[in-house]
Scaffold this active site. Structure first.
Site, mmCIF file in Angstrom:
data_model
loop_
_atom_site.group_PDB
_atom_site.id
_atom_site.type_symbol
_atom_site.label_atom_id
_atom_site.label_comp_id
_atom_site.label_asym_id
_atom_site.label_seq_id
_atom_site.Cartn_x
_atom_site.Cartn_y
_atom_site.Cartn_z
ATOM 1 N N HIS A 185 1.243 -0.877 -0.216
ATOM 2 C CA HIS A 185 -0.068 0.282 -0.592
ATOM 3 C C HIS A 185 1.205 1.317 0.331
ATOM 4 O O HIS A 185 2.119 1.326 0.712
ATOM 5 C CB HIS A 185 -0.478 -0.277 1.633
ATOM 6 C CG HIS A 185 -0.147 -0.164 2.627
ATOM 7 N ND1 HIS A 185 0.763 1.537 2.803
ATOM 8 C CD2 HIS A 185 0.167 -1.007 3.186
ATOM 9 C CE1 HIS A 185 1.412 1.024 3.877
ATOM 10 N NE2 HIS A 185 0.870 -0.315 4.304
ATOM 11 N N GLU A 223 -2.751 -6.692 7.588
ATOM 12 C CA GLU A 223 -1.414 -6.875 8.204
ATOM 13 C C GLU A 223 -1.435 -7.847 9.423
ATOM 14 O O GLU A 223 -2.206 -7.956 9.738
ATOM 15 C CB GLU A 223 -0.875 -5.100 7.682
ATOM 16 C CG GLU A 223 -0.112 -4.307 8.811
ATOM 17 C CD GLU A 223 1.524 -5.626 8.117
ATOM 18 O OE1 GLU A 223 1.940 -6.801 8.363
ATOM 19 O OE2 GLU A 223 2.964 -4.342 7.575
#
EC number: 5.4.-.-
Length: 335
Positions: free
Chosen positions: A108, A211
């Site tokens: 990202h 994550e």
């Protein structure tokens, strides 16, 4: 609360298929390995800290393959077409339980949590600030992209657009983490590309692609309703809960547990998806675990960066599990 993480992972794990054999079940065992020598990032001499994936066209090594002779003369001039032909040839001649796939792993773009950690320092961030939703100036709970993060995603978009002119094989499927910074990165990277109707950008949101779990509020996802309303064209995988059932405010996931989770993710994907070229939009830690699972050298990505990997997937089966035999053993153990 830790039990919620275990329960959630257990429920997700049960979605993996079992092959029936009479009254017993055969559990598929999938192993992964990197096939090196196709991308610059495979080379231990390449420094991840200075490597520029955009300038290097994702890092594909321009080289001859033993399959080039079966390509048309014009197609031989295009490195990506030669590479795609090589990969499809590998699959054509592979054993029935072996396949090859190319993963485009994209991190990202910069999120507000990245800015906060850089401002406060990693120790203060880990010890205190990461446990809060924000500092009164910025908010980093399920961190969104900064303007810089959006720009980084657009660099990835422009890199894809440039390589499309060079006949890069487009992803046949897109997967993304459910955290907003990944959902947005995928949108800014792919939604404006001129993709063929046969390969549309319709990403699937995968819970396990997120994550490191726990403690840090930036890694706590938003509700399913939020994702559906903010990204209405995205598909959400079956079993995706309304609330985040994996995030624990007291327990931070270990690296080894994260590796195991990302292994489950890959097992789930390759048990259900026959695609050869795939895009996964994820996080620094998640990508680190994927690279570890597939036996790739460690290669840290800057925010917004992309690394492609060619992997070999081999499926085998463990010995049949006989529920009655297992029950007998347990009963005997009580005597």
């Amino acid at each position: 609360m830790a039990g919620r993480i275990l329960l959630g992972l257990t429920l997700l794990a049960t979605s993996l298929p079992l092959l029936a054999m009479g009254d017993a079940a055969v559990v598929p065992c999938i192993s992964y390995s990197t096939v090196p020598g196709y991308f610059l990032q495979d080379d231990p001499a390449v420094d991840p800290k200075t490597f520029d994936y955009a300038k290097e066209g994702f890092g594909l090594i321009d080289q001859a393959y033993d399959t080039d002779e079966t390509l048309d003369a014009e197609l031989k001039k295009l490195p990506w077409r030669r590479f795609e032909h090589k990969v499809r040839s590998l699959n054509k001649h592979a054993a029935s339980n072996v396949r090859f796939a190319v993963l485009f792993l994209g991190r990202h773009g910069q999120g507000f949590h990245n800015v906060a950690e850089a401002y406060y320092g990693t120790k203060a961030w880990d010890d205190y600030w990461s446990k809060l939703d924000g500092d009164g100036t910025i908010t980093w709970s399920d961190a969104h992209l900064t303007e810089e993060g959006i720009s980084q995603a657009k660099v990835a978009r422009d890199t894809w657009a440039g390589q499309m002119k060079n006949s890069i094989p487009l992803p046949e499927v897109y997967y993304t983490s459910p955290l907003d910074r990944c959902l947005a990165t995928a949108k800014f990277t792919f939604s404006k590309l001129e993709l063929p109707p046969s390969k549309p950008f319709i990403p699937t949101v995968k819970e396990l692609l997120r994550e490191t779990l726990g403690v840090h509020t930036c890694d706590r996802r938003s509700s399913r309703n939020y994702i559906e309303s903010t990204y209405p064209t995205y598909k959400i995988e079956p079993g995706f809960t309304q609330k985040d059932m994996l995030w624990d405010p007291e327990v931070r996931e270990s690296d080894s547990d994260r590796d195991a989770r990302l292994k489950k993710l890959l097992d789930d994907i390759f048990s259900h998806d026959k695609s050869t070229f795939m895009s996964l939009t994820a996080h620094g830690g998640a990508i680190r675990s994927i690279l570890n699972v597939i036996g790739h050298r460690e290669f840290g990505l800057q925010t917004g960066a992309v690394i492609p990997v060619l992997i070999r997937i081999e499926t085998s089966t463990d010995a049949p599990e006989d529920p009655e035999e297992d029950l007998t053993i347990k009963i005997q153990g009580l005597n």
